[in-house]
Design a protein around this motif. Sequence first.
Motif, short mmCIF file in Angstrom:
data_model
loop_
_atom_site.label_atom_id
_atom_site.label_comp_id
_atom_site.label_asym_id
_atom_site.label_seq_id
_atom_site.Cartn_x
_atom_site.Cartn_y
_atom_site.Cartn_z
N LEU A 15 -0.33 7.35 -7.85
CA LEU A 15 -0.80 6.63 -8.20
C LEU A 15 -1.26 6.87 -9.43
O LEU A 15 -1.65 5.79 -10.53
N LEU A 43 1.06 5.09 -11.64
CA LEU A 43 1.27 3.46 -11.60
C LEU A 43 -0.08 3.67 -12.69
O LEU A 43 0.80 2.70 -13.74
N TYR A 44 -0.65 4.03 -12.97
CA TYR A 44 -2.00 3.90 -13.73
C TYR A 44 -1.69 3.37 -15.00
O TYR A 44 -2.17 2.66 -15.71
N ARG A 94 1.19 -1.25 -0.18
CA ARG A 94 0.22 0.31 0.29
C ARG A 94 0.77 0.76 -0.29
O ARG A 94 0.40 2.56 -0.70
N ARG A 154 4.09 1.51 -1.42
CA ARG A 154 4.66 1.96 -2.24
C ARG A 154 4.03 2.44 -3.32
O ARG A 154 4.66 3.19 -4.05
N ARG A 155 2.43 2.31 -3.57
CA ARG A 155 1.81 2.56 -3.57
C ARG A 155 1.42 4.03 -4.50
O ARG A 155 1.20 4.64 -5.32
N LYS A 198 0.69 0.93 -16.31
CA LYS A 198 0.30 -0.30 -16.82
C LYS A 198 -1.20 -0.69 -17.52
O LYS A 198 -0.71 -1.24 -18.18
#
Length: 272
Positions: free
Chosen positions: A262, A265-266, A147, A149-150, A269
């Motif tokens: 976040l 990161l999204y 959690r 790290r995200r 991905k």
Amino acid sequence: MYLQFPKTPERLTPAEQRILEFIEGNREEFLFMSIGQAADRLEISEATISRFARHMGCQDFKELKNVVIRQNHLEGPAGKLASTLLSEESFQALSYLQKQQVCLQKTMERLDRQEFEKALEAFLKARQVFIHAKSASASMGQLLFFRLRRLGVQVTLLPSGGSEVLEGLVQAGRDDLVVLFGFSKVSREGRAILDRQKEAGYCTLCFTGRLHVPEEDKADINLYVCRGEEKEYHSMTAAAALVDALVVALSERLGARGAQHLNDLYRMKKKF
């Protein structure tokens, strides 16, 4: 130490002697057996086992098992799990989940809001967060690590044991936060973390299952978690909820900074 039954017969039949010897020599295994499984294992009838239970002063097979539990011969994980299973006629998922509601309620009632606020501030101020968790607590350490790290927090998950713990801990300094889990007691590694703090100057946060923590086991910040009665199977339900509560509160404090990480990161991905 031999088991003490409610009644001590002067003489046992050969079959009853076999049952007694089996229970004494295989206490943990016996607790997880049904009466049919025990009968098959000993190659005797279920009726013989039932008669043995009554002969020893027990009402039935279940009470025979409870004799083992009540005498504290099993204090490890198997004994605690057996104690939980034997608290009812048979395991019911709904009943078990209701017990977890009780753990959550007790955790809520005993939550020290000042300590929770101190924990948030410690996470926000930390240059780097180090997490140490071992055995059953390892799952909570992994959850917190994932959690944080995200959210873009600089976080390191220390090994569970061995000299590698010290190799990671030596990197923690005055502006860092070290998180540990010591629900029923502080591990040997946990004591090393608390001892090293005096020299290194980092802040410590401990998740504990004790309302009154001895001075030598206290961290700078101590967050209480209820995990059930002492001799029951200890769940991580309330612990996971408190970890998530910390993370959600921290994400609010981080604001745009946490949201940006976040989003980055999204996008990564989605691209890969």
